[in-house]
Structures are given as structure tokens and as C-alpha cells.
Enzyme design. Structure first.
Site, mmCIF file in Angstrom:
data_model
loop_
_atom_site.group_PDB
_atom_site.id
_atom_site.type_symbol
_atom_site.label_atom_id
_atom_site.label_comp_id
_atom_site.label_asym_id
_atom_site.label_seq_id
_atom_site.Cartn_x
_atom_site.Cartn_y
_atom_site.Cartn_z
ATOM 1 N N GLU A 62 0.837 -1.210 0.000
ATOM 2 C CA GLU A 62 0.000 0.000 0.000
ATOM 3 C C GLU A 62 0.867 1.253 0.000
ATOM 4 O O GLU A 62 1.743 1.432 0.849
ATOM 5 C CB GLU A 62 -0.956 0.007 1.198
ATOM 6 C CG GLU A 62 -1.882 1.217 1.139
ATOM 7 C CD GLU A 62 -3.176 1.062 1.921
ATOM 8 O OE1 GLU A 62 -3.545 -0.064 2.288
ATOM 9 O OE2 GLU A 62 -3.824 2.104 2.156
ATOM 10 N N GLU A 87 4.257 5.044 4.340
ATOM 11 C CA GLU A 87 3.634 6.337 4.632
ATOM 12 C C GLU A 87 4.681 7.216 5.321
ATOM 13 O O GLU A 87 5.212 6.837 6.365
ATOM 14 C CB GLU A 87 2.412 6.104 5.550
ATOM 15 C CG GLU A 87 1.767 7.352 6.114
ATOM 16 C CD GLU A 87 1.313 8.325 5.042
ATOM 17 O OE1 GLU A 87 0.438 7.983 4.239
ATOM 18 O OE2 GLU A 87 1.860 9.454 4.993
ATOM 19 N N ASP A 136 -2.352 12.117 -2.914
ATOM 20 C CA ASP A 136 -2.433 13.581 -2.895
ATOM 21 C C ASP A 136 -2.701 14.063 -4.322
ATOM 22 O O ASP A 136 -1.964 13.693 -5.246
ATOM 23 C CB ASP A 136 -1.121 14.173 -2.372
ATOM 24 C CG ASP A 136 -0.907 13.839 -0.903
ATOM 25 O OD1 ASP A 136 -1.895 13.819 -0.142
ATOM 26 O OD2 ASP A 136 0.247 13.578 -0.522
ATOM 27 N N LYS A 140 -3.039 21.470 -9.319
ATOM 28 C CA LYS A 140 -2.554 22.483 -10.269
ATOM 29 C C LYS A 140 -1.734 21.817 -11.367
ATOM 30 O O LYS A 140 -0.893 20.949 -11.075
ATOM 31 C CB LYS A 140 -1.678 23.500 -9.535
ATOM 32 C CG LYS A 140 -2.466 24.392 -8.605
ATOM 33 C CD LYS A 140 -1.560 25.370 -7.914
ATOM 34 C CE LYS A 140 -2.378 26.184 -6.916
ATOM 35 N NZ LYS A 140 -1.565 26.773 -5.870
ATOM 36 N N ASP A 172 -11.279 10.946 -5.124
ATOM 37 C CA ASP A 172 -12.514 11.736 -5.135
ATOM 38 C C ASP A 172 -12.259 13.029 -5.894
ATOM 39 O O ASP A 172 -13.095 13.924 -5.881
ATOM 40 C CB ASP A 172 -12.948 12.089 -3.703
ATOM 41 C CG ASP A 172 -11.984 13.064 -3.049
ATOM 42 O OD1 ASP A 172 -10.770 12.803 -3.101
ATOM 43 O OD2 ASP A 172 -12.436 14.094 -2.504
ATOM 44 N N THR A 210 -11.580 4.419 3.587
ATOM 45 C CA THR A 210 -10.428 5.007 4.273
ATOM 46 C C THR A 210 -10.881 6.295 4.959
ATOM 47 O O THR A 210 -11.952 6.829 4.677
ATOM 48 C CB THR A 210 -9.285 5.347 3.290
ATOM 49 O OG1 THR A 210 -9.721 6.403 2.448
ATOM 50 C CG2 THR A 210 -8.865 4.143 2.478
ATOM 51 N N ARG A 211 -10.027 6.804 5.808
ATOM 52 C CA ARG A 211 -10.342 8.043 6.524
ATOM 53 C C ARG A 211 -10.547 9.195 5.532
ATOM 54 O O ARG A 211 -11.465 9.991 5.644
ATOM 55 C CB ARG A 211 -9.183 8.374 7.470
ATOM 56 C CG ARG A 211 -9.414 9.620 8.269
ATOM 57 C CD ARG A 211 -8.220 9.904 9.131
ATOM 58 N NE ARG A 211 -8.183 9.013 10.270
ATOM 59 C CZ ARG A 211 -7.681 9.348 11.450
ATOM 60 N NH1 ARG A 211 -7.149 10.519 11.632
ATOM 61 N NH2 ARG A 211 -7.685 8.492 12.444
ATOM 62 N N TYR A 212 -9.682 9.241 4.529
ATOM 63 C CA TYR A 212 -9.757 10.316 3.545
ATOM 64 C C TYR A 212 -11.054 10.202 2.736
ATOM 65 O O TYR A 212 -11.705 11.205 2.439
ATOM 66 C CB TYR A 212 -8.543 10.260 2.629
ATOM 67 C CG TYR A 212 -8.437 11.465 1.746
ATOM 68 C CD1 TYR A 212 -7.768 12.613 2.167
ATOM 69 C CD2 TYR A 212 -9.046 11.477 0.498
ATOM 70 C CE1 TYR A 212 -7.697 13.735 1.365
ATOM 71 C CE2 TYR A 212 -8.989 12.588 -0.318
ATOM 72 C CZ TYR A 212 -8.311 13.710 0.121
ATOM 73 O OH TYR A 212 -8.250 14.819 -0.669
ATOM 74 N N GLU A 213 -11.418 8.961 2.410
ATOM 75 C CA GLU A 213 -12.650 8.760 1.648
ATOM 76 C C GLU A 213 -13.864 9.211 2.462
ATOM 77 O O GLU A 213 -14.773 9.864 1.933
ATOM 78 C CB GLU A 213 -12.792 7.285 1.271
ATOM 79 C CG GLU A 213 -14.050 7.017 0.474
ATOM 80 C CD GLU A 213 -14.305 5.542 0.234
ATOM 81 O OE1 GLU A 213 -13.367 4.735 0.326
ATOM 82 O OE2 GLU A 213 -15.464 5.199 -0.037
HETATM 83 C C1 LIG Z 1 -4.661 12.156 0.735
HETATM 84 S S1 LIG Z 1 -3.755 11.094 1.738
HETATM 85 C C2 LIG Z 1 -4.666 9.575 1.649
HETATM 86 C C3 LIG Z 1 -4.335 8.620 2.757
HETATM 87 C C4 LIG Z 1 -5.072 7.287 2.745
HETATM 88 N N1 LIG Z 1 -4.688 6.488 1.592
HETATM 89 C C5 LIG Z 1 -6.557 7.476 2.801
HETATM 90 O O1 LIG Z 1 -7.226 7.191 1.787
HETATM 91 O O2 LIG Z 1 -7.073 7.887 3.847
HETATM 92 C C6 LIG Z 1 -2.314 10.713 0.724
HETATM 93 C C7 LIG Z 1 -1.215 10.083 1.522
HETATM 94 O O3 LIG Z 1 -0.131 9.718 0.659
HETATM 95 C C8 LIG Z 1 1.060 9.902 1.399
HETATM 96 N N2 LIG Z 1 2.206 9.979 0.448
HETATM 97 C C9 LIG Z 1 2.557 11.011 -0.345
HETATM 98 N N3 LIG Z 1 3.673 10.727 -1.044
HETATM 99 C C10 LIG Z 1 4.030 9.460 -0.680
HETATM 100 C C11 LIG Z 1 5.108 8.615 -1.046
HETATM 101 N N4 LIG Z 1 6.049 8.994 -1.931
HETATM 102 N N5 LIG Z 1 5.185 7.389 -0.470
HETATM 103 C C12 LIG Z 1 4.238 6.999 0.426
HETATM 104 N N6 LIG Z 1 3.196 7.760 0.803
HETATM 105 C C13 LIG Z 1 3.095 8.980 0.257
HETATM 106 C C14 LIG Z 1 0.816 11.178 2.168
HETATM 107 O O4 LIG Z 1 1.666 11.326 3.281
HETATM 108 C C15 LIG Z 1 -0.642 11.010 2.579
HETATM 109 O O5 LIG Z 1 -0.793 10.404 3.841
#
Ligand SMILES: C[S@@+](CC[C@H](N)C(=O)[O-])C[C@H]1O[C@@H](n2cnc3c(N)ncnc32)[C@H](O)[C@@H]1O
Length: 238
Positions: A62, A87, A136, A140, A172, A210-213
């Protein structure tokens, strides 16, 4: 704290965004000090199921697990499989450690850092599943190269999945949705497992929220779910 490494869309050395948030409570710090070292993916060398879990088993990976609820759910559901979650965000890692402790999971390993660094050390064809849930969005246009779904990472995911293995992706964000369709549609290594719109509008079974979802849903956002199967051969058009 913000980590930024410049790069083009093929660059694999990508780590953007914050890596720590609020100060940890004593119990959380203890998880970081005691449980994290026990679960951490080795810093160097090949990463295999046998090395991590004692014997070969289906391996799941993941990217950016957030607080780890999806990884913990899947690991609990599939105790004979191995899970590697990556993460860079410390407070998210603490959340995942809490799930591992509460569910007494013995099949999870964690890398606090860039997922692609660990992915690159996994032998080709070794993974059964790769998850990229709500990456993420970097909406932009000038930040497009920062998106995880880009040529370099996607080629690596394709290489590490075994034939028949699955790449699951959710977002989303409408900009990311269009971008992902552009990157993945017609990709020679993947078949999109969708036959009608409900396949990407309805969360598939075994794919917990997920939390973000949940946050996206609260805001009234649509969420899109994608499952791609790794083809046996990249040039096989059938
Ligand atoms: C918008 S959050 C979504 C988190 C989770 N997957 C969820 O759905 O709740 C995106 C996550 O990707 C992580 N992330 C960004 N770049 C990453 C990388 N190169 N390797 C691992 N995780 C990364 C960020 O720290 C962040 O926690």
C-alpha cells in the site's frame, strides 16, 4: 515540515507534503519507539515475503496508507498474506501502529517514508496487490509531475505485480480522475476490470472506506474506484 524533491513525471524519487503534524502523546511515542522498529522494512537490500514473514506468501503493497485503516482491515481479513505499507507522515504511521496493536496483526510491515524506495527493492512479479487510495491530488497543472500516478511509478507498479495481480486506485478528485484515466487507459500492462459505470462508482467488496474517503463523502464528493489487472504480457492486446 515539507519535503520537496524536484523531478519530472518519470522520476521515482518523489516525496512531497508534510511528514509530521501534532505532537505525539506518550502512548503514541511508545508505539513509535517499540513497535515501529519491530515492524520496519529493512533499510537496504531486496524486500521479499520470505525475508519479512518467514516464508513465501501473497504480498500486498500500500502506497500512502494514511492512518492505516485499509491496510489493517485487509491484513486482518487475509492473515496468511503479507502486507507492506508505506507512509511518510509520522502521525499516520502512529495510527497504523495502533491498528496493528489493537488487532494483534502479525502480517504487517511498515516503511515510514517514500513508498517507491521500498517498491524498487521488491523483486519483479512478486506482488499480488498494490493499493493507491486517494493519493495527494496536486490539482494544479504545474504540480502534475508530483502526482503518484505518473509514468515512472506506474511502470514500476506494473513491473512488481505478478501476472493476474491487481492494482487498486481510488480518488474523489475530478482532476486526478481525468489524469488517471489518461495514464491508465490503453496502458499495455493493465486491463481495467470494469464493465459498466457501477464498477467504478460503487466501492468494491473487501475495500473498506479510508479516513480520507470518509472525509470526501462528508463533503459530498463523488468517489471513484478502479481495479486493474496486470496482464500476463505487456504486448498481449487480447
Ligand atoms: C490524501 S492522503 C490519503 C491517505 C489514505 N490512503 C486514505 O485514503 O485515507 C495521501 C497520503 O499519501 C502519502 N504519500 C505522499 N507521497 C508518498 C510517497 N512517496 N510514499 C508513500 N506515501 C506517500 C501522504 O503522506 C498522505 O498520507
Amino acid at each position: 515540515m515539507t519535503a520537496f524533491k524536484s523531478g519530472d513525471p518519470t522520476t521515482l524519487n518523489r516525496l512531497y507534503g508534510r511528514q509530521s503534524g501534532h505532537k505525539l502523546r506518550a502512548g503514541q511515542q511508545e508505539l513509535v519507539d517499540t513497535l515501529l522498529p519491530a515492524l520496519s522494512v529493512p533499510e537496504e537490500g531486496p524486500v521479499t515475503a520470505a525475508d519479512l514473514f518467514g516464508y513465501d506468501r501473497p504480498l500486498h503493497f500500500e502506497i500512502g496508507f494514511g492512518s492505516g485503516e485499509h491496510m489493517a482491515f485487509r491484513a486482518d481479513m487475509l492473515p496468511d498474506h503479507g502486507f507492506i505499507g508505506c507512509e511518510p507522515f509520522l502521525n499516520g504511521v502512529v495510527g497504523a501502529l495502533g491498528h496493528v496493536r489493537d488487532k494483534a496483526l502479525g502480517n504487517v510491515r511498515i516503511h515510514m517514508g517514500n513508498a517507491l524506495e521500498v517498491l524498487s527493492r521488491i523483486p519483479d512479479g512478486a506482488l499480488s496487490f498494490v493499493y493507491l487510495l486517494h493519493p495527494d491530488p496536486w490539482p494544479k497543472a504545474r504540480h502534475a509531475k508530483r502526482r503518484m500516478m505518473n509514468k515512472g511509478p506506474v511502470e514500476m507498479i506494473a513491473a512488481k505485480l505478478k501476472p493476474g495481480g491487481e492494482f487498486r486506485f481510488g480518488t474523489d478528485h475530478p482532476v486526478y480522475l481525468r489524469w488517471a484515466l489518461m495514464v491508465m487507459n490503453g496502458h499495455p500492462a493493465f486491463d481495467w476490470l470494469a464493465s459498466d459505470p457501477k464498477d467504478f462508482l460503487v466501492r468494491p467488496g473487501g475495500w473498506p472506506e479510508t479516513r480520507y474517503e470518509a472525509k470526501a463523502r462528508r463533503k459530498g464528493h463523488e468517489v471513484w474506484y478502479f481495479r486493474y489487472r496486470r496482464r500476463a504480457c505487456e504486448t498481449d492486446e487480447s
